[in-house]
Design a protein around this motif. Sequence first.
Motif, PDB file in Angstrom:
ATOM      1  N   GLN A  21      25.281   8.886  -2.116  1.00 49.50           N
ATOM      2  CA  GLN A  21      24.959   7.705  -1.337  1.00 49.50           C
ATOM      3  C   GLN A  21      25.477   6.477  -2.079  1.00 49.50           C
ATOM      4  O   GLN A  21      25.582   6.463  -3.295  1.00 49.50           O
ATOM      5  CB  GLN A  21      23.434   7.617  -1.149  1.00 49.50           C
ATOM      6  CG  GLN A  21      22.845   8.838  -0.472  1.00 49.50           C
ATOM      7  CD  GLN A  21      23.369   9.059   0.926  1.00 49.50           C
ATOM      8  OE1 GLN A  21      23.788   8.101   1.679  1.00 49.50           O
ATOM      9  NE2 GLN A  21      23.424  10.312   1.376  1.00 49.50           N
ATOM     10  N   THR A  22      25.702   5.516  -1.418  1.00 52.26           N
ATOM     11  CA  THR A  22      26.142   4.259  -2.008  1.00 52.26           C
ATOM     12  C   THR A  22      25.233   3.146  -1.543  1.00 52.26           C
ATOM     13  O   THR A  22      25.655   2.143  -0.935  1.00 52.26           O
ATOM     14  CB  THR A  22      27.595   3.958  -1.619  1.00 52.26           C
ATOM     15  OG1 THR A  22      27.704   3.957  -0.208  1.00 52.26           O
ATOM     16  CG2 THR A  22      28.542   4.964  -2.227  1.00 52.26           C
ATOM     17  N   CYS A  23      23.931   3.316  -1.850  1.00 62.51           N
ATOM     18  CA  CYS A  23      22.912   2.375  -1.355  1.00 62.51           C
ATOM     19  C   CYS A  23      23.142   0.977  -1.902  1.00 62.51           C
ATOM     20  O   CYS A  23      22.935  -0.038  -1.214  1.00 62.51           O
ATOM     21  CB  CYS A  23      21.530   2.860  -1.769  1.00 62.51           C
ATOM     22  SG  CYS A  23      21.144   4.498  -1.164  1.00 62.51           S
ATOM     23  N   GLU A  24      23.574   0.928  -3.162  1.00 65.96           N
ATOM     24  CA  GLU A  24      23.685  -0.350  -3.840  1.00 65.96           C
ATOM     25  C   GLU A  24      24.782  -1.225  -3.270  1.00 65.96           C
ATOM     26  O   GLU A  24      24.839  -2.426  -3.569  1.00 65.96           O
ATOM     27  CB  GLU A  24      23.940  -0.134  -5.345  1.00 65.96           C
ATOM     28  CG  GLU A  24      25.233   0.534  -5.687  1.00 65.96           C
ATOM     29  CD  GLU A  24      25.131   2.035  -5.708  1.00 65.96           C
ATOM     30  OE1 GLU A  24      24.088   2.563  -5.202  1.00 65.96           O
ATOM     31  OE2 GLU A  24      26.047   2.718  -6.203  1.00 65.96           O
ATOM     32  N   LYS A  25      25.623  -0.656  -2.403  1.00 64.28           N
ATOM     33  CA  LYS A  25      26.616  -1.481  -1.722  1.00 64.28           C
ATOM     34  C   LYS A  25      25.949  -2.464  -0.781  1.00 64.28           C
ATOM     35  O   LYS A  25      26.504  -3.521  -0.480  1.00 64.28           O
ATOM     36  CB  LYS A  25      27.609  -0.611  -0.942  1.00 64.28           C
ATOM     37  CG  LYS A  25      28.644   0.079  -1.832  1.00 64.28           C
ATOM     38  CD  LYS A  25      29.631   0.863  -0.990  1.00 64.28           C
ATOM     39  CE  LYS A  25      30.705   1.503  -1.833  1.00 64.28           C
ATOM     40  NZ  LYS A  25      31.659   2.301  -1.026  1.00 64.28           N
ATOM     41  N   CYS A  26      24.836  -2.046  -0.298  1.00 63.98           N
ATOM     42  CA  CYS A  26      24.137  -2.902   0.670  1.00 63.98           C
ATOM     43  C   CYS A  26      22.802  -3.437   0.153  1.00 63.98           C
ATOM     44  O   CYS A  26      22.459  -4.579   0.321  1.00 63.98           O
ATOM     45  CB  CYS A  26      23.877  -2.099   1.946  1.00 63.98           C
ATOM     46  SG  CYS A  26      25.391  -1.477   2.708  1.00 63.98           S
ATOM     47  N   ASP A  77      14.348  -5.850  -2.432  1.00 62.28           N
ATOM     48  CA  ASP A  77      13.640  -5.268  -1.303  1.00 62.28           C
ATOM     49  C   ASP A  77      14.592  -4.374  -0.533  1.00 62.28           C
ATOM     50  O   ASP A  77      15.731  -4.170  -0.954  1.00 62.28           O
ATOM     51  CB  ASP A  77      13.029  -6.353  -0.397  1.00 62.28           C
ATOM     52  CG  ASP A  77      14.051  -7.349   0.151  1.00 62.28           C
ATOM     53  OD1 ASP A  77      15.251  -6.960   0.216  1.00 62.28           O
ATOM     54  OD2 ASP A  77      13.674  -8.480   0.428  1.00 62.28           O
ATOM     55  N   TRP A  78      14.111  -3.969   0.592  1.00 64.85           N
ATOM     56  CA  TRP A  78      14.895  -2.948   1.335  1.00 64.85           C
ATOM     57  C   TRP A  78      15.970  -3.571   2.211  1.00 64.85           C
ATOM     58  O   TRP A  78      16.858  -2.889   2.710  1.00 64.85           O
ATOM     59  CB  TRP A  78      13.930  -2.086   2.149  1.00 64.85           C
ATOM     60  CG  TRP A  78      14.546  -0.808   2.592  1.00 64.85           C
ATOM     61  CD1 TRP A  78      14.684  -0.407   3.879  1.00 64.85           C
ATOM     62  CD2 TRP A  78      15.170   0.152   1.836  1.00 64.85           C
ATOM     63  NE1 TRP A  78      15.308   0.783   3.964  1.00 64.85           N
ATOM     64  CE2 TRP A  78      15.637   1.155   2.662  1.00 64.85           C
ATOM     65  CE3 TRP A  78      15.395   0.317   0.444  1.00 64.85           C
ATOM     66  CZ2 TRP A  78      16.312   2.295   2.208  1.00 64.85           C
ATOM     67  CZ3 TRP A  78      16.057   1.445   0.039  1.00 64.85           C
ATOM     68  CH2 TRP A  78      16.503   2.424   0.862  1.00 64.85           C
ATOM     69  N   LYS A  79      15.907  -4.826   2.297  1.00 67.78           N
ATOM     70  CA  LYS A  79      16.902  -5.487   3.134  1.00 67.78           C
ATOM     71  C   LYS A  79      18.285  -5.353   2.504  1.00 67.78           C
ATOM     72  O   LYS A  79      18.389  -5.385   1.293  1.00 67.78           O
ATOM     73  CB  LYS A  79      16.580  -6.972   3.263  1.00 67.78           C
ATOM     74  CG  LYS A  79      15.368  -7.213   4.132  1.00 67.78           C
ATOM     75  CD  LYS A  79      15.049  -8.676   4.213  1.00 67.78           C
ATOM     76  CE  LYS A  79      13.832  -8.907   5.093  1.00 67.78           C
ATOM     77  NZ  LYS A  79      13.462 -10.332   5.143  1.00 67.78           N
ATOM     78  N   ALA A  80      19.277  -5.260   3.389  1.00 68.39           N
ATOM     79  CA  ALA A  80      20.634  -5.047   2.859  1.00 68.39           C
ATOM     80  C   ALA A  80      21.270  -6.381   2.501  1.00 68.39           C
ATOM     81  O   ALA A  80      22.059  -6.980   3.235  1.00 68.39           O
ATOM     82  CB  ALA A  80      21.504  -4.306   3.912  1.00 68.39           C
ATOM     83  N   GLU A  81      20.826  -6.828   1.315  1.00 60.66           N
ATOM     84  CA  GLU A  81      21.249  -8.152   0.908  1.00 60.66           C
ATOM     85  C   GLU A  81      22.752  -8.199   0.649  1.00 60.66           C
ATOM     86  O   GLU A  81      23.419  -9.202   0.856  1.00 60.66           O
ATOM     87  CB  GLU A  81      20.521  -8.563  -0.375  1.00 60.66           C
ATOM     88  CG  GLU A  81      19.075  -8.884  -0.144  1.00 60.66           C
ATOM     89  CD  GLU A  81      18.426  -9.369  -1.443  1.00 60.66           C
ATOM     90  OE1 GLU A  81      19.110  -9.496  -2.488  1.00 60.66           O
ATOM     91  OE2 GLU A  81      17.209  -9.634  -1.422  1.00 60.66           O
ATOM     92  N   ARG A  82      23.240  -7.157   0.231  1.00 64.31           N
ATOM     93  CA  ARG A  82      24.640  -7.169  -0.150  1.00 64.31           C
ATOM     94  C   ARG A  82      25.574  -6.855   1.034  1.00 64.31           C
ATOM     95  O   ARG A  82      26.780  -6.932   0.898  1.00 64.31           O
ATOM     96  CB  ARG A  82      24.896  -6.131  -1.245  1.00 64.31           C
ATOM     97  CG  ARG A  82      24.266  -6.541  -2.533  1.00 64.31           C
ATOM     98  CD  ARG A  82      24.416  -5.402  -3.511  1.00 64.31           C
ATOM     99  NE  ARG A  82      23.804  -5.756  -4.775  1.00 64.31           N
ATOM    100  CZ  ARG A  82      23.516  -4.897  -5.725  1.00 64.31           C
ATOM    101  NH1 ARG A  82      23.807  -3.596  -5.536  1.00 64.31           N
ATOM    102  NH2 ARG A  82      22.933  -5.310  -6.847  1.00 64.31           N
TER     103      ARG A  82
END
Lengths: 299, 558
Positions: B480-485, B490-495
């Motif tokens: 997974q590449t969660c940290e891209k988003c 928090d859980w919001k996709a800040e990125r």
Amino acid sequence: MKSSTTESRKTSLLDVILIILYLVSFSIYVYFLITGTDFYSTSLREQPHHPDYRSLRPAGMIGHAFGVIGSAMMIFMLLYSIRKRIRRLQNLGYLSSWLRVHIYFGIIGPLLIILHSSFKVQGLIAVSFWSMIAVALSGILGRYLYKQIPRTIAGQEIDFKELEQMNQNLAQEIYNKFRIEPKQLESIEASIFPPIRPEKGLIFAFLSMIFNDALKPIRSYRLRKHLIKKLNLSFQEVSQMLITIKRKAMLQRRISMWNAIHQLFHYWHVIHKPFAIIMYIIMLIHILVAVYVGYFWIF
Amino acid sequence: MDLRYGLFALLSFWSTGFSQLSPGDLHQSHAQLEGLKNCSECHGIGQKIAADNCLKCHRVLKERIDENIGLHSNAAYRECEKCHVEHHGRDFDLIYWENGQENFNHQLTGFVLEGKHAQLKCRDCHQAKHIIQIETITRAKKNPDKTFLGLVSRCNTCHFDEHRGQLSLFCQNCHTFQKWKPAEFFTHSNTRYPLTGKHTLVSCVKCHFPLTDGQADNDKTYLKMTGLTYNNCSGCHNDIHKNKFGQNCAKCHNTTGWTNYESDSFDHSMTRYPLNGKHREVTCKKCHLPGKSLASLRFNRCLDCHDDYHKGQFTHRPTQGDCQECHTVYGYKPVLFTIEKHNQISFKLEGGHLATPCNRCHYKLKEGTSFELVKFSFPSTNCIDCHSDPHKGSVTKYMDEVGCSGCHDVQSWQVITFDHSRTGFPLELKHAKAPCQSCHKKSSENFILFTHTAKNCENCHQDPHYNQFATSSGGNKKSQTCEKCHTPRDWKAERFNHDIHALFKLEGAHERISCNKCHPTETKSNITFVRYKPIPSNCIDCHGKSLKQEKIGDAKIN
């Protein structure tokens, strides 16, 4: 002859008694001498330390007994002198018998006294002791001289003439029996007792007598052999012949020595009596002193 | 004629003298009695030798006869001449010994020669120096060296008094005639101080110590027999107690042995070590071993009597493990080693340790045996020495020198102070607030697994996007590449920037519509997720027929 036979029987009884007494006395004496030899052979200084001293010493029970009995015998010896000197007693037995008894006491008594002394003699009593010895020895000598004087059975001297008669009678008897001539007999007698010459002196004569008596057995033996060979006789025949010839020879010598013997006997008294007196006096003093200080023996 | 002979004999006798009546010379001592006049001085009339006459001169002897003592008092010896033979010369031995001098029955004198006496020569005793009153002997004109008088049956007339007058002169009360030593008749029980117990075994000289003087040439030493102090033991014995307990030793001790003391009567408070507490209950022999001297007994330290229950575990302490630091004579427990004292040592009791029973740490090393050695000695104060490692070594690499205290403290197990950045995964934002166990799960063995915790988001978080963003790296595995988003904030996709990261730019009206207009929520395999990929980028695709839209979705998912 009758009386002579009777006297001969009495004498024989005394002889028997004396033989018995001698045997008994010597036996007892020898017994004590042997049993006491160890004590008696002990020196005088050591004797008091000997176990037997208490009994065998002079004051001991046995030693004192020797003294008392010995002294009594010495005193009894005087009975002979009394009998000899007192006429009233002349009929009381033969003097020769008294003499035999006297001699018995004179032998046994001093021997007992010697044991009593336990061979220790000193002081005054030594004088008595040696006097006793002198008296005893002279007594033996006196007895010898006494025998040289022919006597009757009663002890009385035979007269000189009577002696010569007896001599002739014997010469005749010999001739009758054996046909020996007087000259031949004289020669035979000389071979037994060579003649003595009194004129050479009493001492010489006395010593010659003793010497001849000492050689008498040997000479008799030689003579017997000679006679058996010469006379062609048997031993018994010559022996019987010699008995008579020796009697004849003895009688002949006594006749020839008559004077000399009497002289000697006289001088003997001079020795025997004084010592006896000294002995008795000191013995008496000794006894008195012993009794005085309490030595009574069993009494 | 005969008269002449008699006169001759008389004169001869007179000339030889009456003095010759004596049967022999007297002994030189009697020489003055020579002579006829003196016969009766000795010879009583009809009495042989009168003893009374002898005794006129022999007065010393008469006195003894009158006193009924001595040989001559015997009735069998009243006749002097039985033994004293006289008239045998000046130097003749006057004494007749019936069986020899050496065999003389001395019993007749009233003094039986026994033992050594029987072996002596007469003159060994009968000599001048042994005569008590020699002047009496010399006055009687007797030669002191030759007389047998003058001795008495007291030992000290011949023997030197070995005891120098300290004891009775009746030596035979103790000694025999056989030998001087030992004194066979002597028994100490007849004295004022009977010997009992050990005293019977002690050699005489231990008490009767030797003294010296110059009275005897050959033996200058003698034993002290009198003047000994025997009422007090200290007369002979050294007072080992230095008079601390008085002079009445018998109050505690008896002669059966120094260590056989009577304990009941002894007041131990008089000693330097009064007995208190439990010490009052123990028997003396527990401390004072039989046969051991009290003098050498040490009592400064409990260990002088007691075994070290802790086997030297406290010897490193300043008191060298003195029991009194923790215990009293009133009992082994309670222990005086309080928490305060515990806190003075290198391992203070704090936090949870305060609530921990002692025996949790100080446990018995050998349970079930009679010997129960409690563990007090620890190789270090590291937690691991007591506590088991719940992490099974998984955090060892982070423990360094501080050990468990790098994360934990004694206050609470739950309070953890760990710098998570050391793991290469700093806890930030939401991660910092998340409980450890939300990431570090308990293993099947019920310990929290700190190892093998991957730093990938999906390792802890569930993929809500139904693998729409999974990428392959390497083989077939998808990551997974969660940290891209997303960020840990928090859980919001800040990125996530739809214009950059998506293939389809939001512009215009697309900027104003809600996301779900394009990204619908789907459910597959009971999983509900928002569809982000693939999303058709043609207008018709969104703005066209709904069936066609369904076909697109199915094809993407499959």
